[in-house]
Write an enzyme that holds these catalytic residues in place. Structure first.
Site, PDB file in Angstrom:
ATOM      1  N   TYR A  87      52.934 -38.848 -50.266  1.00 32.43           N
ATOM      2  CA  TYR A  87      52.588 -37.798 -51.153  1.00 32.43           C
ATOM      3  C   TYR A  87      51.570 -37.952 -52.001  1.00 32.43           C
ATOM      4  O   TYR A  87      51.573 -38.663 -52.992  1.00 32.43           O
ATOM      5  CB  TYR A  87      53.944 -37.260 -51.772  1.00 32.43           C
ATOM      6  CG  TYR A  87      54.979 -36.733 -50.792  1.00 32.43           C
ATOM      7  CD1 TYR A  87      54.883 -36.636 -49.441  1.00 32.43           C
ATOM      8  CD2 TYR A  87      56.247 -36.778 -51.213  1.00 32.43           C
ATOM      9  CE1 TYR A  87      55.770 -36.112 -48.554  1.00 32.43           C
ATOM     10  CE2 TYR A  87      57.264 -36.367 -50.433  1.00 32.43           C
ATOM     11  CZ  TYR A  87      57.158 -36.025 -49.086  1.00 32.43           C
ATOM     12  OH  TYR A  87      58.406 -35.752 -48.190  1.00 32.43           O
ATOM     13  N   SER A 238      62.487 -28.928 -46.108  1.00 32.73           N
ATOM     14  CA  SER A 238      62.120 -27.436 -46.025  1.00 32.73           C
ATOM     15  C   SER A 238      62.963 -26.484 -45.426  1.00 32.73           C
ATOM     16  O   SER A 238      62.773 -26.028 -44.209  1.00 32.73           O
ATOM     17  CB  SER A 238      60.523 -27.709 -45.080  1.00 32.73           C
ATOM     18  OG  SER A 238      59.975 -26.409 -45.120  1.00 32.73           O
ATOM     19  N   PRO A 239      64.071 -26.484 -45.819  1.00 32.02           N
ATOM     20  CA  PRO A 239      65.167 -25.427 -45.527  1.00 32.02           C
ATOM     21  C   PRO A 239      64.908 -24.093 -45.659  1.00 32.02           C
ATOM     22  O   PRO A 239      65.215 -23.064 -44.771  1.00 32.02           O
ATOM     23  CB  PRO A 239      66.494 -25.854 -46.424  1.00 32.02           C
ATOM     24  CG  PRO A 239      65.820 -26.288 -47.693  1.00 32.02           C
ATOM     25  CD  PRO A 239      64.511 -27.235 -47.160  1.00 32.02           C
ATOM     26  N   ALA A 241      61.696 -23.168 -44.571  1.00 33.94           N
ATOM     27  CA  ALA A 241      60.522 -23.232 -43.672  1.00 33.94           C
ATOM     28  C   ALA A 241      59.303 -22.982 -44.513  1.00 33.94           C
ATOM     29  O   ALA A 241      58.442 -22.327 -43.936  1.00 33.94           O
ATOM     30  CB  ALA A 241      60.818 -22.000 -42.550  1.00 33.94           C
ATOM     31  N   GLY A 242      58.925 -23.812 -45.257  1.00 36.70           N
ATOM     32  CA  GLY A 242      57.719 -23.855 -45.889  1.00 36.70           C
ATOM     33  C   GLY A 242      57.613 -22.498 -46.746  1.00 36.70           C
ATOM     34  O   GLY A 242      56.244 -21.918 -46.915  1.00 36.70           O
ATOM     35  N   GLY A 243      58.686 -21.725 -47.122  1.00 33.82           N
ATOM     36  CA  GLY A 243      58.603 -20.537 -47.839  1.00 33.82           C
ATOM     37  C   GLY A 243      58.389 -19.306 -46.831  1.00 33.82           C
ATOM     38  O   GLY A 243      58.673 -17.977 -47.223  1.00 33.82           O
ATOM     39  N   GLY A 247      61.549 -14.411 -48.052  1.00 34.97           N
ATOM     40  CA  GLY A 247      61.489 -12.791 -48.283  1.00 34.97           C
ATOM     41  C   GLY A 247      60.239 -12.411 -48.369  1.00 34.97           C
ATOM     42  O   GLY A 247      59.880 -11.199 -48.519  1.00 34.97           O
TER      43      GLY A 247
END
Length: 375
Positions: A87, A238-239, A241-243, A247
């Site tokens: 990272y 990433s639960p 999904a990367g944003g 919403g």
């Protein structure tokens, strides 16, 4: 964790203001696989720390903001921090080490090894050379004498598993590593590694860190059943999904400038946008009924899935982090879960559709994590 109505949601602090830690009823802790280690159901992710190179697409959290986010996580009861040597080329680990100074004993620390850390032929992979030198470098950057969970970040199909596991054994025996885990393995690779470890008396993975979300439930084919069968903990990266499940991404609406999916990051890939939009619509409607965000509903859903131990949550801002932390206090009812199950359902591939028809009389708990909903 508990359910909430729209009336009580705000009172319980789920709509945290100003990036302060939400007032949770009580952080839940779960055993990490078959180990005796108890970890919070939310893990502090640090991929946003540093923001150099391609990682700038994810975030660019500096030391001051990282310290503020750590304070929020500790106040909420989070006890696991996850990072990786790759990272921002090691800068994330350096920042983690800086903000943990004087309070290292308050948390469990996880990092990873495997990815390329230089231009040389031995600067990547899971050879004994790269694992041992990678661990030593991570310890220096983190400013600590041990790593609580050392994870192999990705499969290495060239290095023999015996060599990889022997290197991890060396680190465990030397006291530099407490537990070992895998990440991003296929089902057969994971089972081969577990079998090799048991056959040779080498350290067995206690966990796997995988991608798993309502946007793509592919892990339910092999990885979740394997975790149930083998007693592995599951950390989910990433639960949201990367944003994509926050919403902000809706049908006929453009996300705001700077959103990750408008960059060249490309993780996770989206193969069915209409299905994604239908899922987000359901998340928003369920969230409105509870008085919480779509993101909290998406996180609560994955937290309630079989074998899941903890969700790795990272945020660009303290406000995003506060909202994510509040998901630990949200429980969805059976009807809400079924709605989300249905809208995000994955097709039964072979041999699973065949087993659902002809093996349904003799299915194990691991089998039922996938097939149960189709019987």
């Amino acid at each position: 964790m508990r359910g909430a109505t729209a009336a009580t949601g705000a009172a319980n602090g789920r709509r945290a203001i100003g990036g302060t830690a939400p007032k949770l009823a009580r952080m839940e802790y779960r055993a990490l696989g078959r180990s005796g280690l108890q970890v919070s159901v939310l893990t502090m992710g640090t991929m946003t720390f540093g923001g150099t190179g391609n990682f700038a697409n994810v975030g660019n959290t500096d030391v001051d903001e990282a310290r503020r986010q750590l304070d929020m996580c500790l106040a909420a009861g989070v006890n696991l921090i996850d990072t990786a040597d790759v990272y921002s080329g090691g800068l994330s680990e350096q920042i983690v080490g800086e903000v943990l100074r004087g309070r290292r004993d308050k948390v469990l620390l996880a990092t990873k090894v495997r990815m390329s850390m230089g231009s040389g032929p031995n600067d990547a992979g899971l050879s004994r050379h790269h694992i041992v030198s990678g661990c030593e470098a991570s310890l220096r950057r983190l400013g600590t004498d041990h790593i609580d969970l050392y994870q192999v970040h990705e499969w290495d199909g060239v290095t023999p598993l015996e060599e990889t596991l022997e290197a991890l054994d060396l680190l465990v025996r030397s006291g530099k590593v407490r537990y070992v885990g895998a990440s991003n393995y296929a089902g057969w690779q994971l089972m081969k590694a577990l079998g090799t470890a048991e056959r040779h008396g080498l350290p067995r993975f206690v966990s796997q860190q995988i991608y798993y979300s309502l946007q793509a439930r592919d892990a339910e084919y092999e990885l979740i059943p394997a975790a149930v069968d083998q007693g592995l903990g599951v950390l989910v990266w990433s639960p949201l999904a990367g944003g994509l499940l926050s919403g902000r991404y809706r049908r006929d609406q453009q996300p705001s400038a700077g959103s990750r999916q408008l960059t060249e990051w490309g993780e996770p890939p989206v193969y069915d946008r209409e299905k994604l939009y239908d899922t987000v619509d359901a998340l928003i409607e369920i969230g409105q009924a509870h008085g919480v965000s779509a993101a909290q509903v998406a996180l609560a859903y994955v937290l309630g899935r079989p074998a899941v131990t903890s969700l790795v949550i990272g945020a660009r801002t303290g406000e995003q982090l506060a909202d994510n932390l509040a998901a630990a206090d949200l429980v969805l009812d059976a009807e809400e879960r079924k709605r989300l199950d249905d809208v995000s359902a994955i097709p039964l591939l072979y041999p699973y559709w065949h087993q659902a028809k002809t093996a349904r009389d003799r299915l194990s708990p691991a089998d039922l994590t996938l097939l149960g909903q189709y019987l």
